[in-house]
Design a protein around this motif. Structure first.
Motif, PDB file in Angstrom:
ATOM      1  N   LEU A 277       0.839  -1.193   0.000  1.00 17.40           N
ATOM      2  CA  LEU A 277       0.000   0.000   0.000  1.00 17.40           C
ATOM      3  C   LEU A 277       0.876   1.245   0.000  1.00 17.40           C
ATOM      4  N   ALA A 278       0.508   2.174  -0.814  1.00 20.56           N
ATOM      5  CA  ALA A 278       1.272   3.417  -0.848  1.00 20.56           C
ATOM      6  C   ALA A 278       1.061   4.176   0.450  1.00 20.56           C
ATOM      7  N   ASN A 279       2.083   4.860   0.904  1.00 21.92           N
ATOM      8  CA  ASN A 279       1.935   5.550   2.177  1.00 21.92           C
ATOM      9  C   ASN A 279       1.428   6.976   2.015  1.00 21.92           C
TER      10      ASN A 279
ATOM     11  N   GLY B 137       8.380   5.812  -1.192  1.00 20.92           N
ATOM     12  CA  GLY B 137       8.326   4.358  -1.343  1.00 20.92           C
ATOM     13  C   GLY B 137       7.045   3.808  -0.775  1.00 20.92           C
ATOM     14  N   ALA B 138       7.002   2.547  -0.664  1.00 20.63           N
ATOM     15  CA  ALA B 138       5.799   1.902  -0.152  1.00 20.63           C
ATOM     16  C   ALA B 138       6.151   1.047   1.047  1.00 20.63           C
ATOM     17  N   ARG B 139       5.297   1.111   2.002  1.00 21.42           N
ATOM     18  CA  ARG B 139       5.498   0.229   3.138  1.00 21.42           C
ATOM     19  C   ARG B 139       5.139  -1.185   2.716  1.00 21.42           C
TER      20      ARG B 139
ATOM     21  N   ALA C 138      -4.650   5.748   2.928  1.00 22.28           N
ATOM     22  CA  ALA C 138      -4.100   6.280   1.686  1.00 22.28           C
ATOM     23  C   ALA C 138      -5.214   6.798   0.775  1.00 22.28           C
TER      24      ALA C 138
ATOM     25  N   GLU D  50      -6.734   9.917   2.173  1.00 23.84           N
ATOM     26  CA  GLU D  50      -5.857  11.062   1.970  1.00 23.84           C
ATOM     27  C   GLU D  50      -5.933  11.539   0.526  1.00 23.84           C
TER      28      GLU D  50
ATOM     29  N   ASN E  59      -1.239  -1.507   8.128  1.00 20.74           N
ATOM     30  CA  ASN E  59      -2.138  -0.545   7.503  1.00 20.74           C
ATOM     31  C   ASN E  59      -3.597  -0.895   7.699  1.00 20.74           C
TER      32      ASN E  59
ATOM     33  N   ARG F 250      -1.276   8.885   9.247  1.00 23.89           N
ATOM     34  CA  ARG F 250      -1.170   8.030   8.070  1.00 23.89           C
ATOM     35  C   ARG F 250       0.100   7.178   8.084  1.00 23.89           C
TER      36      ARG F 250
ATOM     37  N   PHE G 173       9.713   6.868   7.189  1.00 22.79           N
ATOM     38  CA  PHE G 173      10.216   5.560   6.756  1.00 22.79           C
ATOM     39  C   PHE G 173       9.377   5.049   5.599  1.00 22.79           C
ATOM     40  N   ASP G 174      10.050   4.770   4.500  1.00 22.53           N
ATOM     41  CA  ASP G 174       9.326   4.196   3.376  1.00 22.53           C
ATOM     42  C   ASP G 174       9.086   2.704   3.599  1.00 22.53           C
ATOM     43  N   VAL G 175      10.036   2.093   4.237  1.00 22.77           N
ATOM     44  CA  VAL G 175       9.932   0.653   4.457  1.00 22.77           C
ATOM     45  C   VAL G 175      10.157   0.369   5.931  1.00 22.77           C
ATOM     46  N   LEU G 176       9.290  -0.390   6.515  1.00 26.20           N
ATOM     47  CA  LEU G 176       9.464  -0.716   7.926  1.00 26.20           C
ATOM     48  C   LEU G 176      10.673  -1.632   8.072  1.00 26.20           C
TER      49      LEU G 176
END
Lengths: 203, 536
Positions: free
Chosen positions: A13-15, A20-22, B5, B8, B105, B509, B514-517
């Motif tokens: 899913l896009a953040n 980037g995407a999580r 998302a 938003e 999410n 949101r 951080f883009d990636v956890l």
């Protein structure tokens, strides 16, 4: 027709930040866990009713009123049908693991038929018991048998939906539901044996 | 499925947020928030009814209510307070917060959660309406008194109550299934049980207890429905009493511990986060909460004389260990706060105030051990309120202040929280201390007191205590609703609880930086994430 054994995670899913995407958390198993918990709740509900029947039988003198007719044949048939449903559920699971769509469809079809039979047997037992629900025995008997018939119908619905999905070939999204259906079948087996033992064997 | 998302994106495109869209959204925050707010509104009903009952006790001559109405209102107070407020409020809070704590999410089964929310709203309203029809529901009294089974027949109000109560139970089961599945399946890589945040763990435990307990109670409701429809001929004699005690009696249900279990999880997260250091014994905290969850199931194998227990809802001797577990948890919180650098905001103060009723319950246990106290009197009432209701209630408010930003998009003002904490502290002391020191050996109704005993001052103080608690609830409810309605403030990650043992974030949101956890490798993943981010 074949079942796919691999599973796909839901897309990331896009953040919302344009970056980037999580990574999406792997959702596989959510339906299995949730479905199993729902089946657990269903089992506890019926077990509560069966327990109430056993307690009433032990604590009430002349529990079974005059005129009541408990046919051992019907009770035995309910237990046997339940055991068959449980075994068929295991067959469904085996087919799922072996990714064998043909046997998955066959076992699910058999499961549907047996579940219809269970509901019919419960209906038969209620129509032939010879008393109404206006006594401790009658009230508990009709409640237990109605609940058993209802879970039989739930199994019919679940297995029917899974069978339809297998025939249509949409097996990947239904894999978890089929798994839940198999768990449901095994729980139905336990419930049927419990019903037979508490209502017919202890009588 | 509406996600943060997509919402938003809607906002960026200037699309208006529709009320219906929000109402049936499967977004976990909105779902949880809806359950939470609905339950808080039901809380007002329970508190108002509680105060009317208190007013009835002010003097022996105060006949505000008819004898029948007293019983009906007492039932409404209990059922609205427990099944419509405390249990669903914690489930709602967990629905909104647990996925965020896990860095997810979405919840595991959002549609099931939506189904549960709809059942809860319908069931709750139906339950309240049933008290307005034809003198109230006779059947509702089965929650507290087995003698209710002696009444044959079922009227419209009783029928509505039974169906509504069943709906509420289905709702609680649905919300709980979603919670347990979320904790079980939505964890990021590397998160083991020992690394789970305390509230997530306690929510999963509370969810499991709710599923088990509500399913059995649902069976009891089905039996009660058949019983009343058959003119009271089914649940009769000793068997009927036994079945009632194990399925319908409110204190025979493990569910009654759910607010305490979830509340302890909230307090652990709030107090440890506020101390700005790791918990001194995180694993021990999780084990102690688990022990209380396991002990709650002993209600299913209660002793035969459970209905005359002085320490309701402790209906099994082994459940006394609940008090020991709460005491040990309090020590862990205290030690962690002492070792850290606490930030004294409203959440921390409310968290500390929440321990007062629980410690009070422990002191009551000591008093009962050294003096002769009988069951079914003011003492038992005080114990129940302190241990099961008041402690978790304040804990819930601490959670609302702690998680106000992710819940509503705004930080709640500290001043209101501190005032609410003061009111709750005063209310706890004034509301129940007189029950312990003055009227502990007296029955619940003043009309049944010994002749010549003047307890009017004690009841006046208790009435004032109840008012203070009610005011605090209204204050928090108003602040919370105001924050929901008001426009969200910009995300301010500088106030991030970087040392929290979770992946939760303050931004509505998600973790914007951080883009990636990252893979979770420690007990304080968000802090580690920030370190990784700083290094890179």
């Amino acid at each position: 027709m074949s079942l796919t054994t691999s599973s796909t995670a839901s897309p990331a899913l896009a953040n919302g930040e344009g970056g980037g995407a999580r990574p999406a958390v792997n959702r596989l198993g959510s339906v299995v866990v949730g479905g199993s918990l729902a089946v657990l709740a269903e089992f506890l509900l019926v077990a509560c009713l069966i327990g109430a029947h056993v307690v009433a039988q032990q604590k009430t003198s002349s529990f079974i009123p005059e005129g009541a007719k408990l046919d051992d044949y019907v009770g035995g048939m309910i237990a046997m049908t339940g055991v068959l449903i449980g075994l068929t559920g295991m067959w469904v699971l085996h087919s799922l693991r072996a990714a064998d769509g043909k046997y998955a469809g066959l076992s699910l079809g058999l499961l549907s038929g047996l579940s219809v039979g269970l509901a019919a047997l419960c209906w038969w037992s209620m129509s032939s018991v010879g008393v109404g629900a206006d006594s401790t025995f009658g009230g508990l008997f009709f409640t237990v048998m109605s609940a058993t018939a209802l879970i039989g119908l739930i199994t019919v619905f679940l297995s029917g939906a899974c069978l339809f999905a297998v025939i249509e070939g949409e097996t990947v999204s239904m894999r978890e539901t089929i798994w839940v259906c198999a768990v449901q079948a095994m729980v139905v087996a336990v419930i049927c044996v419990g019903v037979w033992y508490s209502v017919w064997k202890l009588a | 499925m509406a996600t943060d998302a997509t919402l938003e994106a809607d906002q960026q495109l200037g699309r208006p947020r529709s009320f219906l869209g929000d109402l049936f959204s499967t977004d976990y925050r909105k779902l949880g928030l809806f359950v939470l707010v609905t339950s808080l509104l039901f809380a007002v009903v329970s508190l108002v009814v509680g105060e009317v009952l208190r007013a009835e006790l002010l003097t022996p001559d105060a006949n505000i209510l008819k004898a029948d109405s007293d019983g009906q209102l007492f039932n409404l107070h209990v059922s609205a307070g427990l099944y419509l407020f405390l249990i669903p409020a914690f489930l709602g809070l967990a629905t909104a917060i647990v996925p965020a704590q896990l860095g997810s999410n979405s919840s595991a089964l959002p549609r099931l959660s939506l189904f549960g929310r709809c059942c809860f709203t319908l069931g709750g309203l139906g339950l309240l309406v049933s008290y307005l029809i034809g003198g109230g529901p006779w059947s509702a009294q089965v929650l507290l008194d087995s003698r209710a089974l002696l009444g044959g027949g079922v009227g419209n109000s009783s029928e509505l109550w039974l169906v509504s109560f069943a709906l509420v139970l289905v709702a609680l089961i649905s919300l709980s299934i979603n919670l347990v599945a979320t904790v079980a399946r939505m964890k990021p890589r590397g998160v083991e049980l020992s690394k789970l945040p305390a509230f997530s763990t306690s929510s999963a435990i509370a969810g499991l207890v709710t599923i088990i307990s509500a399913a059995i109670t649902l069976g009891g409701v089905v039996l009660a429905w058949v019983h009343f429809h058959q003119g009271g001929a089914v649940l009769t004699g000793a068997a009927g009493e036994f079945i009632w005690r194990h399925t319908l009696w409110v204190y025979g249900q493990p569910m009654v511990y759910v607010p305490a279990i979830a509340g302890l999880g909230v307090l652990t997260d709030v107090l440890v986060s506020a101390s700005r250091r790791r918990s001194l014994a995180h694993n021990a905290s999780l084990v102690l909460i688990g022990v209380i969850g396991a002990l709650s199931l002993l209600a299913l194998v209660q002793t035969p004389d459970a209905t005359s227990s002085v320490f309701l809802p402790l209906t099994h001797p082994s459940q006394a260990f609940d008090l020991v577990a709460v005491g040990l948890l309090s020590l862990i919180w205290l030690a962690t706060l002492a070792a850290g650098k606490p930030r004294f905001g409203a959440a921390l103060v409310l968290g500390i105030v929440a321990t007062v009723p629980m410690v009070g319950a422990g002191l009551l246990a000591v008093k009962a051990a050294v003096s002769d106290v009988e069951s079914g009197n003011q003492f038992t009432s005080a114990f129940v309120h302190l241990f099961v209701f008041l402690g978790p209630l304040v804990g819930l408010f601490a959670g609302l202040y702690h998680w106000s930003k992710p819940l509503t998009g705004r930080f709640l003002k500290n001043g209101g929280g501190l005032l609410a904490a003061l009111l709750l502290l005063v209310g706890s002391l004034a509301g129940f201390v007189p029950s312990i020191v003055m009227t502990s050996d007296q029955p619940r109704l003043v009309g049944q007191y010994a002749d010549g005993l003047d307890t009017s001052w004690a009841h006046a103080v208790q009435f004032g205590g109840g008012l203070a608690i009610g005011l605090a609830v209204l204050l928090v409810l108003g602040a919370f609703l105001g924050a929901i309605v008001a426009k969200s403030t910009e995300d301010d990650d500088s106030k991030s609880e970087a040392f929290g043992q979770s992946l939760e974030w303050l931004a509505s949101r998600g973790p914007t930086r951080f883009d990636v956890l990252p893979e979770i490798v420690s007990e304080r993943p968000l802090a580690d994430s920030e370190l990784i981010g700083a290094k890179s």
